[in-house]
Design an enzyme around this catalytic site. Structure first.
Site, PDB file in Angstrom:
ATOM      1  N   GLU A   1      -0.142   3.940  10.271  1.00 25.42           N
ATOM      2  CA  GLU A   1      -0.751   2.748   9.687  1.00 25.42           C
ATOM      3  C   GLU A   1      -1.333   1.786  10.710  1.00 25.42           C
ATOM      4  O   GLU A   1      -0.836   0.664  10.871  1.00 25.42           O
ATOM      5  CB  GLU A   1       0.269   1.985   8.829  1.00 25.42           C
ATOM      6  CG  GLU A   1       0.828   2.781   7.680  1.00 25.42           C
ATOM      7  CD  GLU A   1       1.586   1.909   6.681  1.00 25.42           C
ATOM      8  OE1 GLU A   1       1.834   0.730   6.977  1.00 25.42           O
ATOM      9  OE2 GLU A   1       1.893   2.417   5.600  1.00 25.42           O
TER      10      GLU A   1
ATOM     11  N   GLU B   1       3.841   8.888   3.205  1.00 21.04           N
ATOM     12  CA  GLU B   1       4.875   7.998   2.657  1.00 21.04           C
ATOM     13  C   GLU B   1       4.537   7.653   1.212  1.00 21.04           C
ATOM     14  O   GLU B   1       3.368   7.467   0.871  1.00 21.04           O
ATOM     15  CB  GLU B   1       4.987   6.668   3.424  1.00 21.04           C
ATOM     16  CG  GLU B   1       5.585   6.779   4.795  1.00 21.04           C
ATOM     17  CD  GLU B   1       5.662   5.436   5.521  1.00 21.04           C
ATOM     18  OE1 GLU B   1       5.774   4.388   4.843  1.00 21.04           O
ATOM     19  OE2 GLU B   1       5.602   5.442   6.755  1.00 21.04           O
TER      20      GLU B   1
HETATM   21  C1  GBH Z   1       5.279   1.447   5.386  1.00 21.68           C
HETATM   22  O1  GBH Z   1       4.498   0.326   5.405  1.00 21.68           O
HETATM   23  C2  GBH Z   1       5.828   1.670   6.748  1.00 21.68           C
HETATM   24  O2  GBH Z   1       5.159   2.723   7.400  1.00 21.68           O
HETATM   25  C3  GBH Z   1       7.299   1.891   6.763  1.00 21.68           C
HETATM   26  O3  GBH Z   1       7.783   1.780   8.063  1.00 21.68           O
HETATM   27  C4  GBH Z   1       7.946   0.915   5.806  1.00 21.68           C
HETATM   28  O4  GBH Z   1       9.337   0.907   5.895  1.00 21.68           O
HETATM   29  C5  GBH Z   1       7.517   1.293   4.424  1.00 21.68           C
HETATM   30  O5  GBH Z   1       6.131   1.327   4.317  1.00 21.68           O
HETATM   31  C6  GBH Z   1       8.033   0.352   3.352  1.00 21.68           C
HETATM   32  O6  GBH Z   1       7.540  -0.924   3.542  1.00 21.68           O
HETATM   33  O7  GBH Z   1      -2.206  -5.720   1.853  1.00 21.68           O
HETATM   34  O8  GBH Z   1      -0.680  -6.173   0.019  1.00 21.68           O
HETATM   35  O9  GBH Z   1      -0.676  -4.006   1.072  1.00 21.68           O
HETATM   36  C7  GBH Z   1       3.651   0.241   4.299  1.00 21.68           C
HETATM   37  C8  GBH Z   1       3.678  -1.003   3.628  1.00 21.68           C
HETATM   38  C9  GBH Z   1       1.464  -1.819   4.169  1.00 21.68           C
HETATM   39  C10 GBH Z   1       3.310  -3.199   3.405  1.00 21.68           C
HETATM   40  C11 GBH Z   1       0.676  -3.060   4.338  1.00 21.68           C
HETATM   41  C12 GBH Z   1       2.509  -4.378   3.563  1.00 21.68           C
HETATM   42  C13 GBH Z   1       0.313  -5.244   3.561  1.00 21.68           C
HETATM   43  C14 GBH Z   1       0.293  -6.033   2.344  1.00 21.68           C
HETATM   44  N1  GBH Z   1       2.907  -2.067   4.219  1.00 21.68           N
HETATM   45  N2  GBH Z   1       1.117  -4.052   3.396  1.00 21.68           N
HETATM   46  S1  GBH Z   1      -0.904  -5.447   1.255  1.00 21.68           S
END
Ligand code: GBH
Length: 495
Positions: free
Chosen positions: A210, A401
């Site tokens: 990511e 994921e």
């Molecule tokens: C993943 O992040 C990670 O790779 C992992 O380490 C983590 O534990 C898992 O997910 C659970 O959180 O623009 O509204 O989407 C992915 C999740 C992606 C969450 C980007 C926050 C930004 C807010 N992240 N997201 S939004």
């Protein structure tokens, strides 16, 4: 309610009370045994996933390993960040986390009991190069050597991620981490070293987990924060974006140069998922256009070798500085694309303006799981891989994921009946099945996560695991969702 209905309802309650409601509950999730029979009751009704589909689970180094000071590991930006007061919701850190560094054998047995075919984990850069560059730590890869042997002895195929956000602190201190071109270069050196040492056993490598999340939330002005927690100007942020994808490309080249023949490599990107709000040909087309534009700084440049006109126009004077050679490196051919899919980021409709699409606002009460960003939208698991294959003609896709955060509560016996996680998974997998049934080339699915772990800024309190982890005793207990997933894998279908 009609009088007769009320009477029936009352009679039912009385019967439950007489039995004692607890007598009606299953004792523990292990009672939900996987089906043994080859002829399954629902096998006609629900067609399965393709033969050989790679069911797996996913984790990352900092979130589970602990042992942060052992065997010469250097400090990472996450050690620093988690120890900064006020940064982590429950004031926890991952110094010990799941103590997986010492309990990996037990954890491999948890996977074996689920019946998974594959496991996605990450390698901690600061274990391998404690200062980020220079001389490798002689003990840096020993743990991963042991882990790989254990996985292979249990017939579980390893998929390794090289960067899951744990940048060596030294690189942050020396030159601002991903703000400098020296970081992608150092990353490529580390990638080449790992490839040389481990590709006798690891055949699939993900470069960076990511880019979009660690860049936007680590260096941008966002309410959700990740390490290093800087809030850079747009100009500097654009340069960080560029350096992250450059790091991906340089690592692809380094792995090709140093890995054994047959090593496959690709990204594990948090794709911005665009779903047609209503499935019409116009909206489907609009969602494709939106997918390409809204992934402009990440997947689009990786797969096309250029920034879109709209991306550059939007950045204006703050656009990143780059060369034509950079774009070639960033788009170095990959063998597969991994995508993390939790939510639809946008529901899209067509529009007659220059963009060709419009984003539908989310209503305030739109359902969420237990993270403020985790909107429930199972169709995301159809449209994300479908659009990836359609727009860029990707031939091998992994869902690196997918999973759900829940405020899980164990009962008196320590069992978690996470029906909400099962609901989430069942719905999402139904849409994944639609994708594979239509021929979208999804080869595997890594459920996040094998077990509860350190959920970054949310700390230890927010749980994504199939196994409950008691952080005092380090006991792992399968939740009901573990039985659900075991059944899905055993039947290679949605159950
Ligand atoms: C993943 O992040 C990670 O790779 C992992 O380490 C983590 O534990 C898992 O997910 C659970 O959180 O623009 O509204 O989407 C992915 C999740 C992606 C969450 C980007 C926050 C930004 C807010 N992240 N997201 S939004």
């Amino acid at each position: 309610m009609s009088p007769s209905h009320t009477r029936r309802h009352f009679a039912k309650l009385a019967a439950q009370a007489a039995l004692g409601i607890s007598a009606l509950l299953i004792e523990n999730p292990a009672q939900a045994r996987p089906t043994k029979s080859k002829r399954l009751p629902s096998s006609k009704a629900s067609p399965g996933f393709p033969k050989g589909f790679l069911w797996g689970t996913a984790t990352s180094a900092y979130q589970i390993e602990g042992a942060v000071k052992e065997d010469g590991r250097g400090q990472s930006i996450w050690d620093t960040y988690a120890h900064t007061p006020g940064k982590i919701k429950d004031n926890s850190n991952a110094d010990r986390a799941n103590d997986h560094y010492h309990r990996y054998k037990e954890d491999v047995q948890l996977m074996k009991a689920l019946g998974v075919k594959s496991y996605r984990f990450s390698i901690a850069w600061p274990r391998v190069f404690p200062q980020g560059t220079g001389t490798p730590n002689p003990k840096g890869l020993d743990f991963y050597d042991r882990l790989l042997d254990e996985l292979l002895a249990n017939s579980i195929e390893p998929f390794a991620t090289l960067y899951h956000w744990d940048l060596p602190q030294e690189l942050q201190d020396r030159h601002g981490g991903w703000e400098s071109r020296d970081t992608p270069k150092a990353f490529a050196d580390y990638a080449g070293y790992v490839a040389q040492r481990l590709t006798d056993r690891v055949k699939h490598i993900f470069t960076i987990n990511e880019c979009s999340a660690f860049v936007e939330l680590g260096y941008g002005n966002n309410s959700i924060e990740l390490a290093p927690g800087l809030k850079l100007s747009q100009r500097r942020l654009n340069q960080v974006r560029h350096h992250a994808v450059l790091g991906h490309g340089l690592a692809v080249q380094a792995i090709r140069a140093s890995g054994r023949a047959g090593t496959k490599v690709g990204p594990a990107e948090n794709i911005t998922t665009c779903v047609p709000a209503i499935e019409t040909p116009e909206n489907i087309r609009a969602a494709e256009i939106a997918t390409r534009e809204l992934n402009g700084g990440y997947l689009t440049v990786m797969l096309e070798g250029k920034y879109t006109d709209a991306f550059l126009a939007y950045a204006g004077a703050d656009a990143p500085k780059y060369t034509a050679e950079d774009l070639k490196v960033i788009s170095a051919p990959v063998d597969f694309v991994g995508i993390n899919v939790y939510s639809p980021q946008h529901y899209v409709v067509s529009a007659d303006d220059t963009h060709g699409f419009a984003l539908v606002p989310f209503p305030p009460s739109y359902p969420l799981m237990n993270s403020n960003w985790l909107k429930v939208g199972p169709e995301a698991l159809y449209w994300a891989p479908r659009n990836l294959a359609k727009i860029w003609n990707v031939k091998e896709i992994y869902i690196t994921e997918n999973g759900a955060s829940i405020a899980d509560v164990p009962d008196a016996k320590g069992i978690v009946y996470d029906l909400d996680r099962i609901m989430y998974l069942r719905n999402y997998l139904t849409h994944l099945l639609r994708a594979t049934s239509e021929g979208v080339p999804v080869r595997g699915y890594f459920l996040w996560s094998l077990m509860d772990n350190f959920e970054w800024s949310d700390g230890l309190a927010n749980r994504f695991g199939l196994h409950w982890v008691d952080y005092d005793t380090q006991r792992r207990t399968p939740k009901l969702s573990a039985s659900f997933y075991r059944e899905v894998i055993a039947r290679n279908s949605v159950v």
